[in-house]
Design an enzyme around this catalytic site. Sequence first.
Site, PDB file in Angstrom:
ATOM      1  N   GLY A  22      -1.838   5.111 111.956  1.00 57.44           N
ATOM      2  CA  GLY A  22      -3.260   4.891 112.177  1.00 57.44           C
ATOM      3  C   GLY A  22      -3.822   6.025 113.007  1.00 57.44           C
ATOM      4  CD  GLN A  82      -5.866   8.339 118.104  1.00 53.31           C
ATOM      5  OE1 GLN A  82      -6.033   7.662 117.095  1.00 53.31           O
ATOM      6  NE2 GLN A  82      -4.680   8.501 118.673  1.00 53.31           N
ATOM      7  CB  CYS A 113      -1.249   5.735 121.126  1.00 51.23           C
ATOM      8  SG  CYS A 113      -2.916   6.375 120.886  1.00 51.23           S
ATOM      9  CG  LEU A 114      -0.533   9.843 116.308  1.00 52.20           C
ATOM     10  CD1 LEU A 114      -1.374  10.194 115.083  1.00 52.20           C
ATOM     11  CD2 LEU A 114       0.860  10.453 116.197  1.00 52.20           C
ATOM     12  CG  HIS A 123      -3.647   1.166 118.474  1.00 48.45           C
ATOM     13  ND1 HIS A 123      -2.635   1.156 119.422  1.00 48.45           N
ATOM     14  CD2 HIS A 123      -4.097   2.448 118.421  1.00 48.45           C
ATOM     15  CE1 HIS A 123      -2.504   2.380 119.917  1.00 48.45           C
ATOM     16  NE2 HIS A 123      -3.370   3.174 119.321  1.00 48.45           N
ATOM     17  CD  GLU A 124      -5.423   3.671 114.970  1.00 48.73           C
ATOM     18  OE1 GLU A 124      -6.162   4.485 115.561  1.00 48.73           O
ATOM     19  OE2 GLU A 124      -4.185   3.655 115.126  1.00 48.73           O
ATOM     20  CG  HIS A 126      -8.032   4.871 119.436  1.00 51.10           C
ATOM     21  ND1 HIS A 126      -7.809   5.501 120.631  1.00 51.10           N
ATOM     22  CD2 HIS A 126      -6.801   4.722 118.857  1.00 51.10           C
ATOM     23  CE1 HIS A 126      -6.502   5.722 120.782  1.00 51.10           C
ATOM     24  NE2 HIS A 126      -5.874   5.243 119.722  1.00 51.10           N
TER      25      HIS A 126
END
Length: 166
Positions: free
Chosen positions: A47, A52, A89-90, A131-132, A135
Amino acid sequence: MKTKLKIHKWPDKILKKKSKEIENPDQVIADILDQMYVLMKATDGIGLAANQVGLALPLIVVEVQGKIYKLINPKIIKREGFVAFREGCLSFPGIELEIKRNNKICVEALDQKGKPVCFEPEGISAVVFQHEIDHINGVTFIDRVSLWKRLKITPQLNRIKNGKVK
Ligand code: CO
């Protein structure tokens, strides 16, 4: 396809930015979604949200259980039950946190062509969407853990801040 986008890591301020709804999705938005997908695959993510990659836009890409989602203005309109998974998470390389989230949600969004879609992910899929969508509202997974847990990961956060983790 190549992409010029890159992952913005904590504590980049863009991660705190809440994006405003996109009223008229166009080809530029569709292209950003494609580029985000390319970057997500290149970094082994499941994701990715626009913050990000440095863009305060309500865009997310998700690939779970063999399905690809490229969404504009995603919103959670219903929540049910609870589940906890260890999440990564990236923007926080090397950090994994167990987060309690809803087990089943209903998501409304526009697809890449601007057509309204809605679906009801469950379990791990529901977790990735939550999660996304967090963000694009300026919320990251460290905002969802106790102060104690956050203190425990301070050394790891400092390594990311100092550019010692890729
Ligand atoms: Co993330």
